[in-house]
Design a protein around this motif. Structure first.
Motif, PDB file in Angstrom:
ATOM      1  N   ALA A  16       0.851  -1.189   0.000  1.00  0.00           N
ATOM      2  CA  ALA A  16       0.000   0.000   0.000  1.00  0.00           C
ATOM      3  C   ALA A  16       0.890   1.244   0.000  1.00  0.00           C
ATOM      4  O   ALA A  16       1.885   1.302   0.738  1.00  0.00           O
ATOM      5  N   ASP A  17       0.563   2.197  -0.835  1.00  0.00           N
ATOM      6  CA  ASP A  17       1.254   3.489  -0.856  1.00  0.00           C
ATOM      7  C   ASP A  17       2.766   3.361  -1.047  1.00  0.00           C
ATOM      8  O   ASP A  17       3.541   4.086  -0.422  1.00  0.00           O
ATOM      9  N   GLY A  18       3.197   2.436  -1.892  1.00  0.00           N
ATOM     10  CA  GLY A  18       4.624   2.281  -2.180  1.00  0.00           C
ATOM     11  C   GLY A  18       5.413   1.538  -1.133  1.00  0.00           C
ATOM     12  O   GLY A  18       6.632   1.419  -1.245  1.00  0.00           O
ATOM     13  N   LEU A  19       4.739   1.046  -0.102  1.00  0.00           N
ATOM     14  CA  LEU A  19       5.409   0.295   0.953  1.00  0.00           C
ATOM     15  C   LEU A  19       4.821  -1.102   1.042  1.00  0.00           C
ATOM     16  O   LEU A  19       3.638  -1.306   0.760  1.00  0.00           O
ATOM     17  N   THR A  20       5.646  -2.035   1.447  1.00  0.00           N
ATOM     18  CA  THR A  20       5.185  -3.400   1.683  1.00  0.00           C
ATOM     19  C   THR A  20       5.341  -3.711   3.161  1.00  0.00           C
ATOM     20  O   THR A  20       6.443  -3.603   3.714  1.00  0.00           O
ATOM     21  N   THR A  21       4.234  -4.057   3.803  1.00  0.00           N
ATOM     22  CA  THR A  21       4.263  -4.467   5.202  1.00  0.00           C
ATOM     23  C   THR A  21       4.332  -5.984   5.241  1.00  0.00           C
ATOM     24  O   THR A  21       3.529  -6.665   4.604  1.00  0.00           O
ATOM     25  N   VAL A  22       5.311  -6.490   5.961  1.00  0.00           N
ATOM     26  CA  VAL A  22       5.534  -7.929   6.056  1.00  0.00           C
ATOM     27  C   VAL A  22       5.251  -8.358   7.491  1.00  0.00           C
ATOM     28  O   VAL A  22       5.994  -8.001   8.412  1.00  0.00           O
ATOM     29  N   LYS A  23       4.158  -9.080   7.678  1.00  0.00           N
ATOM     30  CA  LYS A  23       3.849  -9.652   8.991  1.00  0.00           C
ATOM     31  C   LYS A  23       4.536 -11.003   9.056  1.00  0.00           C
ATOM     32  O   LYS A  23       4.385 -11.834   8.164  1.00  0.00           O
ATOM     33  N   LEU A  24       5.299 -11.200  10.104  1.00  0.00           N
ATOM     34  CA  LEU A  24       6.136 -12.376  10.231  1.00  0.00           C
ATOM     35  C   LEU A  24       5.619 -13.323  11.308  1.00  0.00           C
ATOM     36  O   LEU A  24       4.953 -12.900  12.259  1.00  0.00           O
ATOM     37  N   ALA A  25       5.958 -14.589  11.161  1.00  0.00           N
ATOM     38  CA  ALA A  25       5.759 -15.597  12.198  1.00  0.00           C
ATOM     39  C   ALA A  25       7.109 -16.286  12.355  1.00  0.00           C
ATOM     40  O   ALA A  25       7.635 -16.862  11.393  1.00  0.00           O
ATOM     41  N   VAL A  26       7.700 -16.171  13.539  1.00  0.00           N
ATOM     42  CA  VAL A  26       9.030 -16.733  13.781  1.00  0.00           C
ATOM     43  C   VAL A  26       8.891 -17.789  14.867  1.00  0.00           C
ATOM     44  O   VAL A  26       8.467 -17.479  15.990  1.00  0.00           O
ATOM     45  N   THR A  27       9.233 -19.026  14.510  1.00  0.00           N
ATOM     46  CA  THR A  27       9.039 -20.152  15.417  1.00  0.00           C
ATOM     47  C   THR A  27      10.293 -21.020  15.503  1.00  0.00           C
ATOM     48  O   THR A  27      11.133 -21.018  14.602  1.00  0.00           O
ATOM     49  N   SER A  28      10.364 -21.764  16.599  1.00  0.00           N
ATOM     50  CA  SER A  28      11.407 -22.772  16.768  1.00  0.00           C
ATOM     51  C   SER A  28      10.763 -23.939  17.505  1.00  0.00           C
ATOM     52  O   SER A  28      10.134 -23.736  18.551  1.00  0.00           O
ATOM     53  N   GLY A  29      10.875 -25.113  16.934  1.00  0.00           N
ATOM     54  CA  GLY A  29      10.250 -26.283  17.543  1.00  0.00           C
ATOM     55  C   GLY A  29       8.742 -26.148  17.653  1.00  0.00           C
ATOM     56  O   GLY A  29       8.140 -26.654  18.588  1.00  0.00           O
ATOM     57  N   GLY A  30       8.145 -25.418  16.709  1.00  0.00           N
ATOM     58  CA  GLY A  30       6.706 -25.226  16.712  1.00  0.00           C
ATOM     59  C   GLY A  30       6.214 -24.159  17.671  1.00  0.00           C
ATOM     60  O   GLY A  30       5.021 -23.898  17.761  1.00  0.00           O
ATOM     61  N   GLN A  31       7.121 -23.509  18.399  1.00  0.00           N
ATOM     62  CA  GLN A  31       6.744 -22.480  19.371  1.00  0.00           C
ATOM     63  C   GLN A  31       7.115 -21.100  18.844  1.00  0.00           C
ATOM     64  O   GLN A  31       8.225 -20.894  18.331  1.00  0.00           O
ATOM     65  N   LYS A  32       6.200 -20.156  18.987  1.00  0.00           N
ATOM     66  CA  LYS A  32       6.466 -18.783  18.588  1.00  0.00           C
ATOM     67  C   LYS A  32       7.555 -18.212  19.480  1.00  0.00           C
ATOM     68  O   LYS A  32       7.469 -18.292  20.707  1.00  0.00           O
ATOM     69  N   VAL A  33       8.612 -17.630  18.880  1.00  0.00           N
ATOM     70  CA  VAL A  33       9.722 -17.089  19.666  1.00  0.00           C
ATOM     71  C   VAL A  33       9.816 -15.572  19.594  1.00  0.00           C
ATOM     72  O   VAL A  33      10.509 -14.965  20.403  1.00  0.00           O
ATOM     73  N   LEU A  34       9.151 -14.955  18.623  1.00  0.00           N
ATOM     74  CA  LEU A  34       9.096 -13.496  18.550  1.00  0.00           C
ATOM     75  C   LEU A  34       7.632 -13.082  18.511  1.00  0.00           C
ATOM     76  O   LEU A  34       6.832 -13.661  17.768  1.00  0.00           O
ATOM     77  N   GLY A  35       7.294 -12.073  19.289  1.00  0.00           N
ATOM     78  CA  GLY A  35       5.934 -11.559  19.306  1.00  0.00           C
ATOM     79  C   GLY A  35       5.793 -10.343  18.408  1.00  0.00           C
ATOM     80  O   GLY A  35       6.670  -9.490  18.399  1.00  0.00           O
ATOM     81  N   MET A  36       4.723 -10.293  17.675  1.00  0.00           N
ATOM     82  CA  MET A  36       4.393  -9.182  16.790  1.00  0.00           C
ATOM     83  C   MET A  36       5.529  -8.766  15.841  1.00  0.00           C
ATOM     84  O   MET A  36       5.762  -7.582  15.630  1.00  0.00           O
ATOM     85  N   PRO A  37       6.254  -9.717  15.272  1.00  0.00           N
ATOM     86  CA  PRO A  37       7.344  -9.327  14.368  1.00  0.00           C
ATOM     87  C   PRO A  37       6.779  -8.780  13.056  1.00  0.00           C
ATOM     88  O   PRO A  37       5.859  -9.359  12.467  1.00  0.00           O
ATOM     89  N   GLN A  38       7.334  -7.667  12.626  1.00  0.00           N
ATOM     90  CA  GLN A  38       6.864  -7.041  11.398  1.00  0.00           C
ATOM     91  C   GLN A  38       7.978  -6.203  10.799  1.00  0.00           C
ATOM     92  O   GLN A  38       8.797  -5.626  11.523  1.00  0.00           O
ATOM     93  N   ALA A  39       8.003  -6.156   9.485  1.00  0.00           N
ATOM     94  CA  ALA A  39       8.938  -5.295   8.755  1.00  0.00           C
ATOM     95  C   ALA A  39       8.156  -4.491   7.731  1.00  0.00           C
ATOM     96  O   ALA A  39       7.118  -4.940   7.237  1.00  0.00           O
ATOM     97  N   VAL A  40       8.678  -3.328   7.406  1.00  0.00           N
ATOM     98  CA  VAL A  40       8.131  -2.519   6.319  1.00  0.00           C
ATOM     99  C   VAL A  40       9.297  -2.227   5.376  1.00  0.00           C
ATOM    100  O   VAL A  40      10.369  -1.802   5.813  1.00  0.00           O
ATOM    101  N   VAL A  41       9.076  -2.516   4.086  1.00  0.00           N
ATOM    102  CA  VAL A  41      10.120  -2.297   3.081  1.00  0.00           C
ATOM    103  C   VAL A  41       9.594  -1.413   1.960  1.00  0.00           C
ATOM    104  O   VAL A  41       8.399  -1.332   1.724  1.00  0.00           O
ATOM    105  N   ARG A  42      10.546  -0.775   1.274  1.00  0.00           N
ATOM    106  CA  ARG A  42      10.228   0.051   0.109  1.00  0.00           C
ATOM    107  C   ARG A  42      11.126  -0.400  -1.033  1.00  0.00           C
ATOM    108  O   ARG A  42      12.319  -0.546  -0.877  1.00  0.00           O
ATOM    109  N   GLY A  43      10.501  -0.599  -2.182  1.00  0.00           N
ATOM    110  CA  GLY A  43      11.301  -0.935  -3.361  1.00  0.00           C
ATOM    111  C   GLY A  43      11.260  -2.365  -3.767  1.00  0.00           C
ATOM    112  O   GLY A  43      10.844  -3.263  -3.178  1.00  0.00           O
TER     113      GLY A  43
END
Length: 125
Positions: A98-125
């Motif tokens: 949206a609006d020239g930006l890409t929001t990336v919602k992430l799910a980061v797990t190890s051994g089936g367990q979530k290890v990072l909460g609310m991980p997200q990145a925003v990139v341009r280009g």
């Protein structure tokens, strides 16, 4: 919205030693099982920022050459790294543009367990 190909990274004790040298974070919970257990951890754990760096590596794989506008997370569960072999960390994501930006919602797990909460990145280009 599009799903991104999950990325898998194996973390070893040698990786933790290299990260400690590069980052200056020589906290013994990342090197010594006895110290880690003495503070209530199940064993040696990966640096939280190293785990977040793996998420950033996945974003760079999915969007090569893109500018990372922001990236963030909460550290929710440790990645326990065994003395022999390693442990896998999987990074999955969904992207929305949206609006020239890409929001990336992430799910980061190890051994089936979530290890990072609310991980997200925003990139341009």
């Amino acid at each position: 919205m599009s799903d991104l190909e999950p990325q898998r990274y194996t973390v070893t004790r040698a990786d933790l030693v290299a990260y400690a040298a590069a980052s200056g974070d020589h906290n013994p919970i990342h090197q010594d099982d006895d110290v880690a257990r003495s503070v209530g951890l199940p064993g040696v754990i990966a640096h939280g920022m190293y785990t977040m760096a793996l998420a950033a590596r996945a974003v760079a794989t999915w969007f090569p050459g893109a500018e990372v506008v922001s990236i963030g997370c909460k550290f929710t569960s440790p990645v326990v790294v065994p003395a022999e072999g390693g442990v896998d960390v999987e990074v999955a994501g969904t992207a929305t543009e949206a609006d020239g930006l890409t929001t990336v919602k992430l799910a980061v797990t190890s051994g089936g367990q979530k290890v990072l909460g609310m991980p997200q990145a925003v990139v341009r280009g």
